[in-house]
Scaffold this motif. Structure first.
Motif, mmCIF file in Angstrom:
data_model
loop_
_atom_site.group_PDB
_atom_site.id
_atom_site.type_symbol
_atom_site.label_atom_id
_atom_site.label_comp_id
_atom_site.label_asym_id
_atom_site.label_seq_id
_atom_site.Cartn_x
_atom_site.Cartn_y
_atom_site.Cartn_z
ATOM 1 N N ARG A 42 44.301 31.528 45.160
ATOM 2 C CA ARG A 42 43.877 30.986 43.873
ATOM 3 C C ARG A 42 42.837 29.893 44.078
ATOM 4 O O ARG A 42 42.873 29.169 45.085
ATOM 5 C CB ARG A 42 45.076 30.415 43.102
ATOM 6 C CG ARG A 42 46.088 31.465 42.662
ATOM 7 C CD ARG A 42 47.274 30.814 41.966
ATOM 8 N NE ARG A 42 48.266 31.797 41.576
ATOM 9 C CZ ARG A 42 48.323 32.385 40.380
ATOM 10 N NH1 ARG A 42 47.416 32.067 39.461
ATOM 11 N NH2 ARG A 42 49.262 33.271 40.099
ATOM 12 N N HIS A 64 33.006 36.253 36.739
ATOM 13 C CA HIS A 64 33.282 37.292 35.740
ATOM 14 C C HIS A 64 32.793 38.659 36.224
ATOM 15 O O HIS A 64 33.406 39.686 35.919
ATOM 16 C CB HIS A 64 32.656 36.928 34.404
ATOM 17 C CG HIS A 64 33.448 35.923 33.627
ATOM 18 N ND1 HIS A 64 34.714 36.195 33.140
ATOM 19 C CD2 HIS A 64 33.174 34.639 33.274
ATOM 20 C CE1 HIS A 64 35.181 35.131 32.500
ATOM 21 N NE2 HIS A 64 34.268 34.171 32.574
ATOM 22 N N GLN A 67 35.383 39.866 38.492
ATOM 23 C CA GLN A 67 36.543 40.273 37.701
ATOM 24 C C GLN A 67 36.342 41.687 37.146
ATOM 25 O O GLN A 67 37.239 42.532 37.212
ATOM 26 C CB GLN A 67 36.767 39.299 36.553
ATOM 27 C CG GLN A 67 37.965 39.652 35.660
ATOM 28 C CD GLN A 67 38.017 38.809 34.400
ATOM 29 O OE1 GLN A 67 36.985 38.295 33.946
ATOM 30 N NE2 GLN A 67 39.196 38.659 33.830
ATOM 31 N N GLY A 70 37.001 44.330 39.638
ATOM 32 C CA GLY A 70 38.363 44.471 40.122
ATOM 33 C C GLY A 70 38.736 43.615 41.316
ATOM 34 O O GLY A 70 39.816 43.782 41.881
ATOM 35 N N THR A 73 41.220 38.234 39.263
ATOM 36 C CA THR A 73 41.832 38.101 37.944
ATOM 37 C C THR A 73 41.735 36.634 37.544
ATOM 38 O O THR A 73 41.580 35.747 38.403
ATOM 39 C CB THR A 73 43.313 38.533 37.945
ATOM 40 O OG1 THR A 73 44.023 37.743 38.924
ATOM 41 C CG2 THR A 73 43.457 40.002 38.291
ATOM 42 N N HIS A 75 43.544 33.458 35.199
ATOM 43 C CA HIS A 75 44.759 32.996 34.538
ATOM 44 C C HIS A 75 44.417 31.773 33.697
ATOM 45 O O HIS A 75 43.661 30.902 34.125
ATOM 46 C CB HIS A 75 45.835 32.649 35.575
ATOM 47 C CG HIS A 75 46.190 33.805 36.462
ATOM 48 N ND1 HIS A 75 47.105 34.763 36.112
ATOM 49 C CD2 HIS A 75 45.718 34.158 37.693
ATOM 50 C CE1 HIS A 75 47.208 35.646 37.089
ATOM 51 N NE2 HIS A 75 46.375 35.307 38.049
ATOM 52 N N TRP A 80 41.356 31.127 38.851
ATOM 53 C CA TRP A 80 41.037 32.452 39.355
ATOM 54 C C TRP A 80 41.925 32.830 40.533
ATOM 55 O O TRP A 80 42.378 31.972 41.268
ATOM 56 C CB TRP A 80 39.573 32.512 39.763
ATOM 57 C CG TRP A 80 38.655 32.356 38.594
ATOM 58 C CD1 TRP A 80 38.223 31.172 38.040
ATOM 59 C CD2 TRP A 80 38.087 33.392 37.808
ATOM 60 N NE1 TRP A 80 37.418 31.415 36.963
ATOM 61 C CE2 TRP A 80 37.308 32.780 36.802
ATOM 62 C CE3 TRP A 80 38.157 34.779 37.865
ATOM 63 C CZ2 TRP A 80 36.605 33.515 35.855
ATOM 64 C CZ3 TRP A 80 37.450 35.519 36.929
ATOM 65 C CH2 TRP A 80 36.685 34.888 35.936
ATOM 66 N N GLN A 81 42.112 34.135 40.719
ATOM 67 C CA GLN A 81 42.942 34.620 41.820
ATOM 68 C C GLN A 81 42.351 35.912 42.382
ATOM 69 O O GLN A 81 41.953 36.810 41.636
ATOM 70 C CB GLN A 81 44.368 34.886 41.336
ATOM 71 C CG GLN A 81 45.325 35.345 42.443
ATOM 72 C CD GLN A 81 46.722 35.619 41.911
ATOM 73 O OE1 GLN A 81 46.882 36.060 40.781
ATOM 74 N NE2 GLN A 81 47.726 35.356 42.714
ATOM 75 N N VAL A 83 42.745 39.442 43.624
ATOM 76 C CA VAL A 83 43.763 40.410 43.221
ATOM 77 C C VAL A 83 44.791 40.590 44.335
ATOM 78 O O VAL A 83 44.432 40.922 45.464
ATOM 79 C CB VAL A 83 43.124 41.766 42.871
ATOM 80 C CG1 VAL A 83 44.180 42.833 42.637
ATOM 81 C CG2 VAL A 83 42.235 41.627 41.646
ATOM 82 N N ARG A 170 41.202 49.645 39.928
ATOM 83 C CA ARG A 170 42.389 48.926 40.392
ATOM 84 C C ARG A 170 42.610 49.033 41.897
ATOM 85 O O ARG A 170 43.313 48.203 42.479
ATOM 86 C CB ARG A 170 43.617 49.428 39.635
ATOM 87 C CG ARG A 170 43.571 49.051 38.149
ATOM 88 C CD ARG A 170 44.693 49.663 37.370
ATOM 89 N NE ARG A 170 45.989 49.097 37.744
ATOM 90 C CZ ARG A 170 47.144 49.519 37.252
ATOM 91 N NH1 ARG A 170 47.171 50.535 36.395
ATOM 92 N NH2 ARG A 170 48.276 48.952 37.616
#
Length: 242
Positions: A42, A64, A67, A70, A73, A75, A80-81, A83, A170
């Protein structure tokens, strides 16, 4: 309330904002693919802005974009994290991908002889001499993803194509590890060419067998490489953006 002004002096003089965003995007993407940023790590926009010494606007644009592809992500409260990697979900998504792509191949084999611009474009990319093959791993990863997406899109079934693209997004973050080893790049060209030749020759079931084997081998390679990279990274340096 007026917006909080961005810190002065962040943006290097003469460098346009879109160029900054591209540079940060490429740097972060490389950090993720090289496991300098680990799955589950994170960080905040501020962390990246401080590390890259630019304002938050190009950082936000880069984040972004990652993101959408993929890799990350976001929160609401914790930033940010990268995946996280879930092996059980990984297996399930690959199984779904196999089902969709086999169904697509069978549909295409039933239409043998009908013109298909998507298949023609795939032939131009993959049925080439060895000297004409792309060697950059990240570029081959992009072409590989396009190969499988275009096989499904060539059926003309929009819903099947949509679901397949969602699955593709994904698994993108780990799937691209398959092309970090030179033998896998060469094998991908050979396997894609064999699938296309079987399909175009009217050997639909053979094409399906080749496709299933190709995806299973890729899945095994990705799992092995992921475990190796994670173990090596966790035994070494701390996350680069934390």
């Amino acid at each position: 309330m007026s917006p909080v002004p961005e810190p002065p002096g962040r943006t290097p003089p003469g460098e346009r904002a879109e160029n900054l965003a591209e540079r940060i995007y490429l740097q972060l993407k490389q950090d993720i693919c090289a496991f300098r940023l680990l799955p589950g790590d994170r960080f905040s926009e501020g962390d990246v802005a401080a590390r890259t010494e630019v304002s938050r606007t190009p950082v936000r644009q880069a984040l972004h974009r990652l993101q959408r592809e993929g890799f990350l992500t976001v929160h609401f409260r914790s930033g940010w994290q990268v995946v996280p990697f879930d092996f059980e979900q990984f297996e399930e998504l690959y199984d779904l991908r196999i089902v969709l792509e086999l169904a697509a191949l069978r549909r295409l084999s039933e239409r043998q002889g009908q013109p298909n611009a998507r298949l023609a474009a795939l032939m131009a990319t993959w049925l080439v001499e060895e000297t004409a093959r792309e060697q950059d791993g990240l570029r081959v990863a992009e072409l590989d993803e396009l190969f499988h997406c275009e096989l499904v899109a060539a059926t003309g079934n929009r819903e099947m194509t949509r679901v397949h693209r969602e699955v593709t997004e994904r698994i993108r973050i780990v799937r691209r590890l398959d092309f970090s080893e030179a033998p896998r790049v060469a094998a991908t060209y050979e396997e894609h060419a064999a699938i296309l030749r079987a399909l175009l020759d009217g050997r639909g079931e053979q094409a399906c067998l080749l496709l299933r084997e190709h995806i299973e081998q890729s899945k095994a390679a990705v799992r092995r490489i992921t475990l190796q990279r994670l173990q090596a990274a966790r035994a070494g340096a701390a996350p680069c953006a934390g």
